[in-house]
Design an enzyme around this catalytic site. Structure first.
Site, PDB file in Angstrom:
ATOM      1  N   HIS A 100       0.853  -1.194   0.000  1.00 19.39           N
ATOM      2  CA  HIS A 100       0.000   0.000   0.000  1.00 19.39           C
ATOM      3  C   HIS A 100       0.891   1.248   0.000  1.00 19.39           C
ATOM      4  O   HIS A 100       1.978   1.235   0.593  1.00 19.39           O
ATOM      5  CB  HIS A 100      -0.920  -0.011   1.233  1.00 19.39           C
ATOM      6  CG  HIS A 100      -1.955   1.076   1.184  1.00 19.39           C
ATOM      7  ND1 HIS A 100      -1.677   2.371   1.549  1.00 19.39           N
ATOM      8  CD2 HIS A 100      -3.247   1.060   0.784  1.00 19.39           C
ATOM      9  CE1 HIS A 100      -2.767   3.100   1.377  1.00 19.39           C
ATOM     10  NE2 HIS A 100      -3.733   2.330   0.912  1.00 19.39           N
ATOM     11  N   GLU A 170      -3.851   2.223  -7.432  1.00 17.56           N
ATOM     12  CA  GLU A 170      -4.200   3.312  -6.524  1.00 17.56           C
ATOM     13  C   GLU A 170      -3.256   4.491  -6.744  1.00 17.56           C
ATOM     14  O   GLU A 170      -2.172   4.541  -6.139  1.00 17.56           O
ATOM     15  CB  GLU A 170      -4.053   2.861  -5.060  1.00 17.56           C
ATOM     16  CG  GLU A 170      -5.020   1.810  -4.623  1.00 17.56           C
ATOM     17  CD  GLU A 170      -5.336   1.937  -3.132  1.00 17.56           C
ATOM     18  OE1 GLU A 170      -6.511   2.056  -2.788  1.00 17.56           O
ATOM     19  OE2 GLU A 170      -4.401   1.937  -2.315  1.00 17.56           O
TER      20      GLU A 170
HETATM   21  P1  PGA Z   1      -9.420   6.198   0.323  1.00 18.22           P
HETATM   22  O1  PGA Z   1      -8.267   5.116   0.612  1.00 18.22           O
HETATM   23  O2  PGA Z   1     -10.595   5.445  -0.207  1.00 18.22           O
HETATM   24  O3  PGA Z   1      -9.690   6.826   1.666  1.00 18.22           O
HETATM   25  O4  PGA Z   1      -8.858   7.150  -0.666  1.00 18.22           O
HETATM   26  C1  PGA Z   1      -7.987   4.104  -0.285  1.00 18.22           C
HETATM   27  C2  PGA Z   1      -6.815   3.326   0.202  1.00 18.22           C
HETATM   28  O5  PGA Z   1      -5.949   3.897   0.887  1.00 18.22           O
HETATM   29  O6  PGA Z   1      -6.699   2.125  -0.055  1.00 18.22           O
END
Ligand code: PGA
Length: 257
Positions: A100, A170
């Site tokens: 992550h 992401e």
């Molecule tokens: P968020 O986080 O939906 O608050 O942007 C996503 C993540 O960190 O996996």
């Protein structure tokens, strides 16, 4: 677009929320009341390690599948602060977020992430691997960044192993903003780009069939557009996933797609 035999993977990343087991139980009890069409939705909740005991005892047999937010690089017990894949299995945790951006920000490299993927697969834990650029520039530098990240992160895997991984795209600039999700057009293009890199690394069939989901400020307002126009197999949700009423609205929207 969702393939007829494929469910949308809706992953909750609770991060370090909430701070107490009592509050976690309260959230779970609310989530349990939500009608989830499991023919269409595959829900996974990734809690902090301190809730594994609750999850494995109280919510065993619920519609939810459970995941961790990190995993050790191997099964060596001399790793202060890490949790072994072997221990996750004890608690019925079958998934783990790996790499992550909030962990990459404190030093997790592509090489470490790659080792963790191998260890997870070896122990039959499905890796949910996060990739994504820190920022988008107009010259396309971010594409080179992504290419390198994908190549290093998924190094030394077989095509069969890649098919077992959930890839969470992401973009770091979209994570945790609450409002700055990527446009569905850019998402669509980036997913194609990631698939193209995977086609080059593995083969056409494997690359095109890669299981790619999106994360970054997903909420009840943008979920349908992300899934339908963005053409992803699911989402990884942070902030909105710990709020049962917002989570319920998200599930309702996905049920309706
Ligand atoms: P968020 O986080 O939906 O608050 O942007 C996503 C993540 O960190 O996996």
């Amino acid at each position: 677009m969702q393939k007829s035999n494929q469910k949308f993977i809706i992953i909750s990343n609770w991060k370090a929320n909430p701070s107490r087991p009592k509050e976690a139980t309260k959230i779970f009890d609310s989530l349990k009341k939500i009608k989830i069409n499991t023919k269409k939705i595959f829900p996974i909740i990734c809690t902090s390690n301190i809730f594994f005991e609750i999850v494995s005892k109280k919510y065993k047999g619920s519609v939810f599948n459970f995941g961790a937010q990190n995993i050790s690089i191997d099964e060596n017990t001399e790793q202060t602060g890490e949790v072994l894949a072997e221990s996750l299995k004890e608690y019925n945790i079958k998934y783990s977020i790996i790499g992550h951006s909030e962990r990459r920000a404190i030093g997790e490299t592509n090489e470490i992430v790659s080792k963790k993927i191998h260890n997870a697969l070896k122990n039959k834990i499905t890796p949910i691997v996060c990739i994504g650029e820190n920022e988008r520039d107009t010259h396309g530098e971010f594409l080179l960044f992504l290419e390198r990240q994908v190549k290093e992160t998924f190094a030394n895997l077989t095509a069969h192993e890649i098919s077992k991984i959930i890839i969470a795209y992401e973009p770091v600039w979209a994570v945790g903003t609450g409002s700055n999700a990527i446009s569905s057009h850019d998402l669509n293009q980036t997913v194609l780009y990631i698939k193209k890199i995977l086609v080059e690394m593995f083969d056409r069939k494997t690359g095109l069939a890669a299981n790619i989901i999106y994360g970054g400020s997903v909420d009840d307002e943008n979920i349908s557009e992300v899934l339908v126009q963005g053409d992803v197999n699911g989402v990884l949700i942070g902030r909105a996933s710990v709020n049962p009423s917002v989570y319920a609205k998200i599930i309702k929207k996905v049920n309706e797609i």
